[in-house]
Design a protein around this motif. Structure first.
Motif, mmCIF file in Angstrom:
data_model
loop_
_atom_site.group_PDB
_atom_site.id
_atom_site.type_symbol
_atom_site.label_atom_id
_atom_site.label_comp_id
_atom_site.label_asym_id
_atom_site.label_seq_id
_atom_site.Cartn_x
_atom_site.Cartn_y
_atom_site.Cartn_z
ATOM 1 N N VAL A 8 -25.783 -10.595 -12.754
ATOM 2 C CA VAL A 8 -24.638 -11.497 -12.661
ATOM 3 C C VAL A 8 -23.515 -10.984 -13.560
ATOM 4 O O VAL A 8 -23.755 -10.594 -14.710
ATOM 5 C CB VAL A 8 -25.047 -12.921 -13.093
ATOM 6 C CG1 VAL A 8 -23.835 -13.846 -13.153
ATOM 7 C CG2 VAL A 8 -26.107 -13.486 -12.148
ATOM 8 N N ASP A 9 -22.306 -10.959 -13.033
ATOM 9 C CA ASP A 9 -21.118 -10.653 -13.842
ATOM 10 C C ASP A 9 -20.624 -11.959 -14.461
ATOM 11 O O ASP A 9 -20.223 -12.881 -13.742
ATOM 12 C CB ASP A 9 -20.024 -10.023 -12.988
ATOM 13 C CG ASP A 9 -20.378 -8.621 -12.529
ATOM 14 O OD1 ASP A 9 -21.256 -8.004 -13.149
ATOM 15 O OD2 ASP A 9 -19.783 -8.144 -11.545
ATOM 16 N N ALA A 10 -20.676 -12.051 -15.780
ATOM 17 C CA ALA A 10 -20.351 -13.288 -16.500
ATOM 18 C C ALA A 10 -18.959 -13.225 -17.110
ATOM 19 O O ALA A 10 -18.460 -12.152 -17.454
ATOM 20 C CB ALA A 10 -21.382 -13.541 -17.594
ATOM 21 N N GLY A 18 -15.808 -8.706 -16.129
ATOM 22 C CA GLY A 18 -16.648 -9.478 -17.033
ATOM 23 C C GLY A 18 -17.799 -8.653 -17.577
ATOM 24 O O GLY A 18 -17.718 -7.434 -17.690
ATOM 25 N N HIS A 73 -23.160 -14.277 -22.884
ATOM 26 C CA HIS A 73 -22.941 -13.954 -21.469
ATOM 27 C C HIS A 73 -24.237 -14.019 -20.671
ATOM 28 O O HIS A 73 -24.240 -14.420 -19.505
ATOM 29 C CB HIS A 73 -22.235 -12.603 -21.319
ATOM 30 C CG HIS A 73 -23.109 -11.408 -21.363
ATOM 31 N ND1 HIS A 73 -23.555 -10.840 -22.539
ATOM 32 C CD2 HIS A 73 -23.629 -10.642 -20.363
ATOM 33 C CE1 HIS A 73 -24.296 -9.790 -22.265
ATOM 34 N NE2 HIS A 73 -24.356 -9.642 -20.949
ATOM 35 N N ALA A 77 -25.072 -16.377 -17.561
ATOM 36 C CA ALA A 77 -25.640 -15.803 -16.343
ATOM 37 C C ALA A 77 -26.938 -16.504 -15.949
ATOM 38 O O ALA A 77 -27.188 -16.755 -14.762
ATOM 39 C CB ALA A 77 -25.887 -14.305 -16.540
ATOM 40 N N TYR A 80 -26.059 -19.739 -14.369
ATOM 41 C CA TYR A 80 -25.516 -19.490 -13.029
ATOM 42 C C TYR A 80 -26.646 -19.233 -12.031
ATOM 43 O O TYR A 80 -26.621 -19.741 -10.897
ATOM 44 C CB TYR A 80 -24.566 -18.292 -13.076
ATOM 45 C CG TYR A 80 -23.869 -18.016 -11.772
ATOM 46 C CD1 TYR A 80 -22.696 -18.675 -11.430
ATOM 47 C CD2 TYR A 80 -24.384 -17.080 -10.875
ATOM 48 C CE1 TYR A 80 -22.058 -18.422 -10.219
ATOM 49 C CE2 TYR A 80 -23.756 -16.819 -9.670
ATOM 50 C CZ TYR A 80 -22.593 -17.499 -9.351
ATOM 51 O OH TYR A 80 -21.966 -17.244 -8.155
ATOM 52 N N LYS A 250 -16.497 -18.353 -15.846
ATOM 53 C CA LYS A 250 -17.097 -18.327 -14.519
ATOM 54 C C LYS A 250 -18.031 -17.127 -14.394
ATOM 55 O O LYS A 250 -18.171 -16.333 -15.331
ATOM 56 C CB LYS A 250 -16.003 -18.294 -13.449
ATOM 57 C CG LYS A 250 -15.157 -19.556 -13.436
ATOM 58 C CD LYS A 250 -14.174 -19.583 -12.286
ATOM 59 C CE LYS A 250 -13.407 -20.907 -12.262
ATOM 60 N NZ LYS A 250 -12.466 -20.971 -11.108
ATOM 61 N N ALA A 251 -18.684 -16.999 -13.226
ATOM 62 C CA ALA A 251 -19.619 -15.908 -13.010
ATOM 63 C C ALA A 251 -19.743 -15.614 -11.532
ATOM 64 O O ALA A 251 -19.406 -16.443 -10.677
ATOM 65 C CB ALA A 251 -20.984 -16.258 -13.609
ATOM 66 N N ARG A 252 -20.244 -14.401 -11.218
ATOM 67 C CA ARG A 252 -20.470 -13.988 -9.838
ATOM 68 C C ARG A 252 -21.781 -13.218 -9.749
ATOM 69 O O ARG A 252 -22.090 -12.394 -10.627
ATOM 70 C CB ARG A 252 -19.338 -13.072 -9.355
ATOM 71 C CG ARG A 252 -18.025 -13.764 -9.062
ATOM 72 C CD ARG A 252 -18.029 -14.532 -7.757
ATOM 73 N NE ARG A 252 -18.379 -13.716 -6.617
ATOM 74 C CZ ARG A 252 -17.507 -12.976 -5.906
ATOM 75 N NH1 ARG A 252 -16.217 -12.952 -6.268
ATOM 76 N NH2 ARG A 252 -17.898 -12.282 -4.869
#
Length: 262
Positions: A8-10, A18, A73, A77, A80, A250-252
């Motif tokens: 996850v990119d945090a 991120g 982070h 993650a 998320y 946010k995160a992705r």
């Protein structure tokens, strides 16, 4: 045995920005050596592992070389992952770290907010060893529980900072936070930790447990905006709440997969 793994990119809403963290949900704790091997194989700044325990989740974090006391982070993650992939109900998660105590994460309109204990820090002399760590040189130094915090003149100094990683690795600390007042946000920073296997961390949530109370006092405000000026950049919203700090972002999801452990 197969383990689920997510990357996850945090502290970003865009992929490839991120700070990437690997997260591994576990049914029970594996031997520490296995956890460290997985983190080393992932070769990210941190890999987070969690185990559900009643109404909370036990959470641990590993760099490629050591277990660390706190990681922002990878906590973001992990939350998320639980909210978006592991069917955690509601909008609040209670983590517990055997090194840092209770850590809560809440979700509001897609934004995640960490609730962490603030760091305790004090002014220390700008020694020759600290002055050798960066070009340009800092103007003031502080020492927290884990890191040094070095204050610089400007955001431009932080952007152009040239670290001496060999010198930083000799310091008696987890790492070094470099910071200055921001031009378009309240403050900017970078974080360097070669001693724990992370030359430069893209976005360091735990460093903001030091940065938030520091800049809250400097600027006379409890709600702050921040950017960590690594090559990937991270955007954070911070709020001082007495001896706790809220850090939001946010995160992705970048990757989902399985680890073959045997």
């Amino acid at each position: 045995m197969k383990l689920r793994i997510y990357q996850v990119d945090a502290f970003t809403d865009k992929l490839f920005c991120g700070n990437p963290a690997a997260i591994c949900p576990l049914e029970n704790w594996l031997p520490d050596g296995m956890l460290q091997n997985i983190a080393q194989e992932n070769n990210l700044a941190e890999t987070g592992f969690y185990v559900k325990n009643g109404d909370h989740y036990q959470l641990r974090w590993f760099t490629p070389t050591v277990e660390v006391d706190l990681c922002g982070h990878a906590t973001l993650a992990a939350a998320y992952v639980l909210f978006n992939h592991e069917n955690h109900p509601g909008d609040e998660i209670n983590f517990h770290s055997h090194r840092s105590g209770p850590l809560k994460v809440t979700r509001t309109n897609g934004q995640l907010t960490l609730n962490f204990p603030t760091d305790v820090f004090q002014v220390v002399p700008l020694t020759a060893a600290l002055l050798k760590c960066f070009d340009p040189e800092p103007i003031k130094a502080y020492r927290g529980k884990a890191d040094y915090l070095l204050l610089f003149n400007s955001e431009a100094d932080i952007k152009e900072l040239q670290p001496n990683l060999n010198q930083i690795a000799k310091l008696d600390s987890r790492g070094v936070i470099a910071t200055a007042k921001g031009e378009n946000v309240d403050f900017v920073s970078r974080w360097f930790g070669p001693r724990v296997g992370v030359n430069e961390d893209p976005v360091t949530g735990s460093a903001h447990t030091t940065l938030t109370p520091f800049w809250a006092k400097e600027l006379g405000k409890d709600e702050l905006t921040a950017i960590q000026l690594s090559s990937r950049k991270g955007h954070l919203f911070c709020k001082l709440l007495g001896n706790r700090v809220e850090i939001s972002g946010k995160a992705r999801t970048y990757l989902t997969g399985e680890i073959e452990t045997a």
